[in-house]
Design an enzyme around this catalytic site. Structure first.
Site, PDB file in Angstrom:
ATOM      1  N   ASP A  32       6.141  -7.089  -4.701  1.00  0.00           N
ATOM      2  CA  ASP A  32       4.994  -6.204  -4.852  1.00  0.00           C
ATOM      3  C   ASP A  32       3.718  -7.035  -4.750  1.00  0.00           C
ATOM      4  O   ASP A  32       3.599  -8.090  -5.387  1.00  0.00           O
ATOM      5  CB  ASP A  32       5.053  -5.486  -6.205  1.00  0.00           C
ATOM      6  CG  ASP A  32       3.991  -4.403  -6.326  1.00  0.00           C
ATOM      7  OD1 ASP A  32       4.271  -3.262  -5.888  1.00  0.00           O
ATOM      8  OD2 ASP A  32       2.896  -4.685  -6.840  1.00  0.00           O
ATOM      9  N   ASN A  51      -8.096  -2.483  -0.583  1.00  0.00           N
ATOM     10  CA  ASN A  51      -8.440  -1.102  -0.225  1.00  0.00           C
ATOM     11  C   ASN A  51      -9.827  -0.720  -0.728  1.00  0.00           C
ATOM     12  O   ASN A  51     -10.590  -0.042  -0.023  1.00  0.00           O
ATOM     13  CB  ASN A  51      -7.399  -0.139  -0.804  1.00  0.00           C
ATOM     14  CG  ASN A  51      -6.105  -0.127  -0.001  1.00  0.00           C
ATOM     15  OD1 ASN A  51      -6.107  -0.389   1.197  1.00  0.00           O
ATOM     16  ND2 ASN A  51      -5.010   0.187  -0.663  1.00  0.00           N
ATOM     17  N   ASP A  85       2.849  -0.766  -1.552  1.00  0.00           N
ATOM     18  CA  ASP A  85       2.799  -2.198  -1.221  1.00  0.00           C
ATOM     19  C   ASP A  85       4.039  -2.907  -1.755  1.00  0.00           C
ATOM     20  O   ASP A  85       3.980  -4.089  -2.102  1.00  0.00           O
ATOM     21  CB  ASP A  85       1.523  -2.839  -1.770  1.00  0.00           C
ATOM     22  CG  ASP A  85       1.389  -2.671  -3.284  1.00  0.00           C
ATOM     23  OD1 ASP A  85       2.146  -1.871  -3.859  1.00  0.00           O
ATOM     24  OD2 ASP A  85       0.533  -3.337  -3.886  1.00  0.00           O
TER      25      ASP A  85
END
Length: 230
Positions: free
Chosen positions: A95, A103, A138
């Site tokens: 992860d 973002n 992710d």
């Protein structure tokens, strides 16, 4: 003699017949070939649409890696093989740390490029018979046959750097890293759900440990904690 195969969205291909004799094809041959070309085109177009639908059902469009559905099918197959051969198997759940910052600062299009870069780097870092999939968001999962806890410490250390390198290469952000949790067959479970749940639990434990090191001011280069089953 060649006739184009025309589909709804353009030319699909060309159907060609060969004959060694000179002027072997007549006007009747041309009419027959033209008459069947539409049916051949329709069959080809349907086959291509089926192949595309099948690919979309099993492939993550963003990273071009197998998706979660493909992961479970492959993992079930690998576990069945390992049960027959008594071979070890390692599951890694990876992860990204700091991906939300990408973002927020650069937008989702850049975030998508980071995910693609990470997926590509993970795939290129693996052996030919290893399996890399995007679980969602992710989070990535690696299925590593013929591997156990003894060989995982170095491997996990190498994989952790992939997140940092991908973030830096795409957007110049150096705060990204990757938390990884591992699970081993058969010590940590004998089916896909058990192994993924254990690897996921250890991944979040590693993420909390990394966050604690960061907030305490300890160097981020400190060796990661490996939770290897005994």
């Amino acid at each position: 003699m060649a006739v184009p195969l025309i589909g709804v969205n353009g030319t699909l291909g060309v159907m060609t017949l060969y004959q060694t004799e000179r002027d072997a094809f007549s006007a009747d041959h041309v009419r027959v070939l033209q008459a069947i070309s539409s049916k051949v085109s329709l069959a080809m177009e349907n086959a291509m649409k089926y192949r595309q639908a099948e690919t979309r059902a099993t492939t993550d469009y963003l990273t071009e890696l197998p998706n979660a559905r493909s992961l479970f099918l492959r993992l079930d197959s690998e576990l069945a093989r390992c049960k027959r051969t008594n071979e070890p198997l390692t599951i890694l759940v990876c992860d990204l740390d700091g991906f939300k910052d990408v973002n927020d600062r650069f937008g989702h299009l850049v975030g998508n490029k980071v995910l693609h870069a990470v997926g590509t780097a993970l795939r290129e870092s693996c052996r030919e018979y290893d399996y890399v999939a995007r679980m969602g968001g992710d989070e990535f999962v690696l299925v590593l046959p013929a591997s156990d806890g003894e060989c995982m410490k170095r491997r996990i250390g190498e994989l952790r750097d992939i997140g940092a390198r991908a973030g830096c290469s795409v957007c110049g952000l150096e705060s990204m890293s990757m938390s990884i949790g591992e699970a081993f067959f058969p010590a940590d479970g004998t089916d896909a759900e058990q192994l993924l749940a254990e690897a996921d639990r250890r991944m979040y434990r590693a993420k909390r440990a990394a966050r604690a090191r960061s907030t305490s001011g300890r160097p981020s280069t400190e060796a990661p904690v490996f939770l290897v089953s005994r």
